[in-house]
Write an enzyme that holds these catalytic residues in place. Structure first.
Site, PDB file in Angstrom:
ATOM      1  N   ARG A   5       0.719  -1.181  -0.176  1.00 19.16           N
ATOM      2  CA  ARG A   5      -0.024  -0.001  -0.088  1.00 19.16           C
ATOM      3  C   ARG A   5       0.971   1.224  -0.056  1.00 19.16           C
ATOM      4  O   ARG A   5       0.348   2.235   0.505  1.00 19.16           O
ATOM      5  CB  ARG A   5      -0.932   0.084   1.174  1.00 19.16           C
ATOM      6  N   ARG A  33      -3.003   6.967   0.506  1.00 18.16           N
ATOM      7  CA  ARG A  33      -3.167   8.226   1.090  1.00 18.16           C
ATOM      8  C   ARG A  33      -2.221   8.892   2.007  1.00 18.16           C
ATOM      9  O   ARG A  33      -2.323   9.718   2.378  1.00 18.16           O
ATOM     10  CB  ARG A  33      -4.599   8.016   1.880  1.00 18.16           C
ATOM     11  N   ARG A  82      -6.741  11.104  -6.493  1.00 18.40           N
ATOM     12  CA  ARG A  82      -7.803  10.509  -6.315  1.00 18.40           C
ATOM     13  C   ARG A  82      -9.122  11.554  -6.105  1.00 18.40           C
ATOM     14  O   ARG A  82     -10.153  11.143  -6.423  1.00 18.40           O
ATOM     15  CB  ARG A  82      -7.721   9.770  -4.683  1.00 18.40           C
ATOM     16  N   ASP A  84      -6.549  -3.486  -7.632  1.00 17.68           N
ATOM     17  CA  ASP A  84      -7.320  -4.061  -6.434  1.00 17.68           C
ATOM     18  C   ASP A  84      -7.227  -5.648  -6.794  1.00 17.68           C
ATOM     19  O   ASP A  84      -7.692  -6.100  -7.826  1.00 17.68           O
ATOM     20  CB  ASP A  84      -8.592  -3.402  -6.344  1.00 17.68           C
ATOM     21  N   TYR A 140     -14.854 -12.433   0.164  1.00 19.18           N
ATOM     22  CA  TYR A 140     -15.618 -11.348  -0.272  1.00 19.18           C
ATOM     23  C   TYR A 140     -16.802 -11.889  -1.205  1.00 19.18           C
ATOM     24  O   TYR A 140     -17.643 -10.843  -0.713  1.00 19.18           O
ATOM     25  CB  TYR A 140     -14.697 -10.229  -0.866  1.00 19.18           C
TER      26      TYR A 140
END
Length: 339
Positions: free
Chosen positions: A23, A27, A36, A73, A150
């Site tokens: 990651r 952010r 973004r 992703d 998921y």
């Protein structure tokens, strides 16, 4: 090119360990937040090759890490198989439609038929390779068990009890879905390699949700299946978070490196691995919230715990609110170290 990462995976001697962060594109970087903010959604960003390439390269420029990792992703695999997802702010991924019974599995496409729909990912790889020749590019996919979670739950969970229940209630159907996922992931990773990634990592983020026997049957078996179909010599990293009870089985996987979370002591890792695999990890991500002195001390402690078959990383993805200065201190401490 800085080939430190590839050299370690190839068993060559290096003067210091390579470092990259799970990651690392995200952010923690103001550049990422700016890109973004200009996109409609996270999924829109993933599907925009030009912008996805831009944010892939940002941490190489800002942090000076030794590798880039493809910005994408893990959930693109369920999506290409027929289960759409979107990202909800402060909640995470959500699937409007999930697997509720064995019949739903029959409706899923898989393999090359499914992964041909991921052309935008392969285009992103092409964009990155056109712009970046300084460091290697890591491709990746989620592992079948994590994707299964998921697809059954429809969102994140503290227990993934719906997915685990399905294993017991419908074992045959569970194996059918796992096989479809494994075939699809293998095709996806092969296509990433054909389009230019230098190595690949398989993320099994929810491995720790299963005990040793279940993880062997429904987790490791299908990671083995994927690895066996990749081209000979592929540089592969497997990261099964929380799967400490399956350490021995993971060590037998035909991969170049194993990633470890922070629950393992380096001495424990060394005593079992004994040079059979490259070790990746395993600093607690929360160390990076500490002051400069603490970060340096903990990083040096990690560095001196492993030999030259080590890729420095965190024991999980870097957390979104991690101070950028803390990340830079970590990276710079590694880069100034010499064996």
């Amino acid at each position: 090119m800085n080939t430190l990462l590839l050299d370690v995976l190839d068993g060559k001697q290096v003067e210091r360990p390579p470092i990259w962060l799970m990651r690392q594109a995200g952010r923690i970087l103001p550049q990422y937040r700016k890109v973004r903010a200009g996109m409609g959604s996270f999924v829109d960003l993933v599907k925009n090759p030009e912008k996805a390439a831009e944010v892939t390269i940002q941490p190489v420029d800002e942090l000076g890490v030794d590798a880039a990792i493809l910005f994408s992703d893990i959930l693109v695999i369920p999506e290409c198989m027929g289960l759409e997802y979107h990202l909800v702010k402060n909640k995470g991924p959500v699937f409007p439609k999930t697997i509720n019974d064995p019949g739903d599995i029959d409706q899923l496409i898989h393999g090359e038929i499914a992964t041909k729909n991921l052309g935008y990912v392969y285009n992103t790889i092409g964009e990155i390779k056109n712009r970046l020749d300084r460091v290697p590019l890591i491709g990746f996919s989620g592992a079948p068990w994590t994707l299964f979670c998921y697809m059954l739950e429809g969102e994140g969970s503290k227990t993934f009890s719906k997915a685990r229940r399905f294993l017991y209630q419908h074992p045959e159907a569970s194996h059918k879905l796992m096989d479809k996922l494994a075939v699809s992931v293998a095709e996806y990773l092969k296509s990433q390699l054909e389009n230019g990634v230098d190595c690949v990592q398989i993320f099994d983020s929810w491995a720790g949700m299963l005990g040793q026997d279940l993880y062997k049957e429904f987790g490791i078996k299908y990671i083995e299946q994927i690895l066996s179909t990749l081209p000979t010599g592929t540089r592969t990293i497997v990261f099964s978070k929380g799967a400490s009870s399956s350490f021995g089985e993971l060590l037998n996987l035909d991969c170049k490196a194993l990633g470890f979370d922070w629950s393992y002591r380096p001495s424990e890792i060394n005593s079992v691995v004994k040079g059979r695999k490259v070790v990746q990890g395993n600093l607690d991500p929360c160390v990076l919230y500490g002051d400069e002195k603490t970060i340096k001390e903990k990083t040096l402690q990690l560095l001196t715990s492993f030999d030259e078959k080590h890729i420095v990383n965190l024991g999980h993805g870097v957390y979104p609110d991690t101070p950028l200065d803390g990340v830079k201190t970590f990276v710079n401490t590694v880069k100034s170290y010499r064996y």
